[in-house]
Design an enzyme around this catalytic site. Structure first.
Site, PDB file in Angstrom:
ATOM      1  CD  GLU A 755     116.367  25.335 126.728  1.00 21.94           C
ATOM      2  OE1 GLU A 755     115.389  26.232 126.800  1.00 21.94           O
ATOM      3  OE2 GLU A 755     116.066  24.488 126.808  1.00 21.94           O
ATOM      4  CB  CYS A 789     115.137  33.282 128.604  1.00 24.22           C
ATOM      5  SG  CYS A 789     114.082  31.745 128.365  1.00 24.22           S
TER       6      CYS A 789
END
Length: 992
Positions: A755, A789
């Site tokens: 990720e 993020c």
């Protein structure tokens, strides 16, 4: 007469029949044909889907800038029904083919909805409302003015609301004394009553109103209220606090009592507050207010209402999994209302009871109880909403009772939320007015006592978290903490105090490990106070990896061979331990990572979710499922552990993300080497301790703190078969590259689950609710100082609303509170360290060259804080539009069309999260198919994905692998094996 129900009921029926007789032949304005097509309201009451579309269209209408937009949106919402609804004799589409036609039909639609609004809004301004208020006074009806406007989104708007209130009070003070006297309206059982009553929305007086920080909220609200009270005291005027959303109830109640305990206002004789009967704790609140009033020795008004926010409050509480503070059945609210009527009337020597209701039985109950108590008719009053229940208004006036109308004043745009609430109330299945005037229910039924239905709290932990944990049970998220509750705030504060005393301690790695670390110490410091040591831990070095691998492999087979049920039980035990240690873990995050209270708490809740969710998912894979149902063959799908897993975790979600990666690998049967971020070594230590306490064998899971070189060694180790990583794009790509190289002794292709980052955009189109858009964008780019993020770093705004949005956004950002993470008032805390701060400041300098700095708070705040920065006029090729910054820096871009906005949003190498604020069904549908991101959020903030509800992860350069918190995530740590057996033996097939 007594208050014995057996004796009271006949009087209630008799009085109700009298009121019905007095209102006979009249109809509420909502149900006549004064506004647009009668078909609309009839259809709304029959068809819930249409009702939702109707109210959404009414909500968006004021924001539409031209008549062609009005026509387009009417078509989008209603399709062919638009002709019927708005009374056109020909198709709207044909009519709108010309500019003249669009203007004609758009103006007609707008006019019809505005006509409806005038049924409920007394005027666009106080001056415009004065003739209506004077007419009401002449008819023997008092008023309570409410200046429309929902919660302010910035401090300039809060100042403007205060100034509007001041100007309105002064204007009423100039005009109202000249009106003719009305003894009924100007005196009650306790003395004189002001002609002017003003209802105040506390949320409009402070843009950052938040129960988590009572002191700041009180200071800001009180500072704006005191000038109003000073004016009200000289006019005189009565000031009533409206009650709003459920979360703010305790805060509003506390502000009311604290302010009117201040010496200048302790003797203010005309203070009042609304209380909502649909709350389960209103009886307790009444008792508190009565005790306080008795001690203060000055009467107050208590306005008892059923409550106008049930729908939205109930949804919010259910979404968050909190205990429901509201009655869930209308009949329960009615029972509570009738009980409270008696309490208030019995205490009318202390207070001025005011009963807000449009329900015939409720009105009759007030009359019957007051009669039984032998109270003078001046001892209470009725309050109804302007434009609603006109027949009952007439009946109460005809009966000689004091009646006050709640009179909203304001422009259509801020009035939409109010108007939609009124329409919801009038058209709901439980609406008394609907039952009487639309459904024509018999009077005997309308006056019958409300039935009592047991209240079932929506937040009772469902099956699946009750200790039995059946795999098929519905997964329910761990609720975040409700910081509006005093015990919750006290628990967090106590944990911070306790954790503060432990700062600077050395963590004993050997309590968790079999192999001693050989590397230098790693120290973590408080980002809010960089000189404050949080913890010290010994680290591992690359040469240690071989020994760590051997220790893990010694335990691998025993763990892999344990039943799935055993491994699942260990994960669920870990979740239970984590719940028990929730406050201590959250406090540690506040100090080590600089997370504000809510952010730290949410990280713990998400970590618990991962443990529960992945345990449930693994349980669903056991026993092996059969594939197909064909005779003579048995096909089974077996899932087996892949082998040693290296987990390399980030610092920004220091518990949730590593918990998810580690738990998924463990429950799948794999040994794990867990390397936390060097900036999160203390919280990583606590995670491993909890898992070992829950039953994970020591050595199978190993805590391996260290630097980047240790991470690289784990990646290339031949024994490591799976690498789970969350972090930056550059590191993620380097891991993928290194893992693709075959090492000596390596017999498996490594699987990398990565990720990575994002350059996430939110589109704000011309139909957006700017209140929601501003709030959502601010939250999305500033929460945890932009170090997510998923954070928004670009907002792409339609030309038509760009300037208005940017002005309000700028003011909202300037209104945020910057401070240390341990202060509950803080909304924007520090970034993680000096390196991160320097990087963000470098990007701000790039932004100064590329665009126009609109807001710059970068130098504010303690420690490593970088305050939020907004930079406008950014072009697609600018670095601020393309590169991930990982800080509270927002690039603002213009779009001439929705298609251009989508093109800009998709114009980066990333595809992680995205957002859209729009009330156009067509734009929403288009974004669903063309906005290329892993997680798209519509009309809400783009951070805060929930396990199981919004599985999280992107594509392109934002990551590889299945979404975290989704059904496929655990399978990445497993090998799928199919076993196919022919079961046919000499013509005999066993029964399976």
């Amino acid at each position: 007469m007594t208050l014995d129900p057996a004796l009271l009921e006949p009087r209630i029926r008799a009085i109700g029949e009298d009121l019905a007789s007095r209102s006979s032949g009249m109809s509420p304005g909502l149900f006549d044909s004064r506004w647009w097509s009668q078909a609309a309201i009839n259809l709304a009451m029959k068809d819930p889907a249409f009702k939702a579309q109707l109210f959404r269209f009414i909500d968006v209408l004021p924001s539409l800038k031209d008549d062609a937009q009005v026509v387009r949106l009417a078509e989008e919402y209603f399709g062919e029904l638009s002709d019927q609804l708005f009374g056109a004799q020909w198709g709207l589409k044909a009519l709108a083919a010309t500019t003249f036609g669009a203007a004609l039909s758009g103006k007609a639609i707008r006019h019809q909805v505005e006509q409806m609004a005038t049924s409920f809004i007394a005027g666009a301004s106080v001056d415009q409302a004065l003739p209506t208020l004077q007419r009401l006074w002449g008819q023997g009806r008092a008023f309570s003015v409410d200046l429309l406007g929902e919660a302010s989104v910035n401090e300039r708007e809060a100042d403007a609301y205060r100034d509007r209130c001041l100007a309105a009070l002064r204007r009423l003070g100039e005009v109202c004394p000249a009106w003719s006297s009305s003894p009924l309206l100007e005196r009650d059982h306790l003395g004189p009553l002001p002609r002017i009553q003003f209802s105040i929305k506390i949320s409009a007086l402070y843009s950052q109103l938040d129960p988590i920080d009572f002191e700041s909220s009180y200071r800001a609200v009180a500072a704006r209220l005191r000038p109003l009270l000073n004016v009200a005291g000289t006019l005189p005027a009565s000031i009533i606090f409206d009650m709003e959303q459920a979360e703010t109830k305790e805060l509003i109640l506390s502000i009311f009592m604290q302010l009117f305990d201040e010496e200048p206002y302790r003797t203010f004789p005309h203070a009042g507050i609304a209380l909502q009967a649909y709350r389960t704790d209103t009886q307790e609140d009444v008792r508190r207010l009565l005790a306080w009033t008795k001690a203060r020795q000055v009467p107050i008004t208590i306005r008892l209402v059923k409550g106008a926010y049930w729908d939205s409050d109930a949804i919010r509480y259910r979404q968050r999994g909190w205990p429901m503070p509201l009655f869930e059945q209308k009949s329960q609210t009615d029972v509570n209302y009738e009980s409270l009527v008696r309490v208030l009337l019995e205490q009318s020597h202390l207070i001025r009871p005011a009963f807000g209701t449009h329900n015939l039985r409720s009105l009759a109950v007030v009359e019957a109880v007051a009669e039984a108590l032998r109270l003078p008719t001046a001892a209470w009053e009725y309050q109804m909403i302007y434009g609603m229940a006109e027949p009952f208004q007439h009946a109460m006036s005809d009966r000689g009772r004091r009646l006050r109308l709640y009179a909203p004043v304001g422009a259509l745009l801020p009035g939409m939320a109010y108007l939609v609430r009124r329409l919801l109330e009038n058209t709901s299945n439980e609406s008394f007015l609907r039952k009487e005037y639309v459904e024509s229910q018999p009077l005997s039924l309308l006056l019958s006592p409300p039935g009592v239905v047991p209240n079932h709290a929506a937040s009772v932990r469902p099956t699946g978290h009750d200790g039995t944990h059946p795999a098929e049970a519905e997964f329910m998220n761990e609720p975040v903490s409700d910081f509006s509750r005093v015990p919750v705030r006290q628990a967090m504060a106590a944990a911070l105090d306790h954790r503060r005393a432990l700062l600077g301690q050395r963590l004993d790695v050997m309590k968790l490990a079999l192999h001693p670390p050989t590397g230098p110490d790693l120290s973590s410091f408080n980002p809010s106070r960089p000189g404050e040591l949080v913890s010290v831990v010994s680290s591992y070095q690359p040469p240690d990896v071989a020994s760590l691998v051997k220790a893990a492999e010694r335990h691998a087979d025993a763990w892999k061979e344990r039943s799935v049920a055993d491994r699942v039980a260990v994960m669920r035990k870990a979740a239970s331990l984590m719940r028990a240690q929730r406050w201590e873990l959250a406090a540690l995050e506040v100090y080590e990572e600089g997370k504000p209270w809510r952010e730290a708490d949410a990280d713990i809740a998400e970590a618990i979710d991962f443990l529960e969710y992945y345990a449930r998912d693994m349980a669903r894979l056991d026993p092996p499922p059969h594939l197909g149902r064909y005779p003579g063959e048995l096909n089974e799908l077996y899932w087996t552990a892949r082998g040693l897993t290296a987990v390399i975790a980030p610092w920004n979600f220091p518990l949730a993300i590593p918990t998810g990666m580690v738990a998924a690998a463990l429950v799948a049967g794999n040994p794990v080497l867990f390397k936390p971020s060097e900036r999160a070594s203390a919280i990583g230590y606590q995670l491993v301790r909890i898992l070992l306490d829950a039953g994970v064998p020591k050595g199978l899971l190993q805590y391996v703190p260290g630097g980047p070189d240790l991470g690289r060694e784990l990646v290339i180790s031949a024994a490591v078969r799976t690498i789970a990583f969350t972090g930056s794009k550059d590191v993620g790509l380097s891991i993928i590259e290194a893992a693709s190289t075959l090492q000596p002794g390596q017999h498996v292709v490594k699987r990398v689950i990565a990720e990575m980052g994002g350059k996430n955009a939110i589109i704000v189109d011309e139909t957006a609710d700017l209140d929601e858009a501003v709030t959502g964008v601010v939250q999305s780019f500033t929460s945890y100082a932009g170090q997510k993020c998923s954070a928004c770093s670009r907002v792409i705004v339609s030309d038509m609303v760009h300037d208005a949005f940017l002005d309000r956004l700028s003011d909202a950002v300037m209104s945020l509170r910057i401070g240390t993470a341990d202060d509950p008032a803080t909304q924007v805390g520090p970034v993680i360290d000096s390196r991160a701060k320097r990087r963000i400041l470098d990007y701000i300098e790039i932004g100064r060259r590329e665009g126009r700095v609109v807001v710059d708070r970068s130098t504010e705040g303690p420690g490593y804080t970088v305050g939020p920065v907004v930079i406008a006029d950014i072009e697609p090729n600018h670095r601020l539009a393309q590169e991930e910054i990982f800080g509270p820096v927002l690039a603002v871009m213009r779009a001439a069309s929705f298609e251009q906005a989508l093109h800009l949003a998709n114009g980066t190498a990333y595809a992680l999260t995205g957002g859209l604020y729009s009330r156009s069904p067509r734009h929403i549908a288009r974004a669903r198919e063309a906005f290329d991101v892993g997680n798209l959020y519509i009309n809400r903030a783009i951070t805060g994905a929930l396990v199981g509800r919004q599985p999280f992860g992107g594509h392109r350069l934002s990551g590889v692998g299945a979404k975290a918190g989704g059904d496929d995530y655990v399978k990445q740590f497993l090998v799928a094996r199919v076993v196919s057996e022919q079961t046919l033996r000499r013509g005999f097939v066993p029964t399976l």
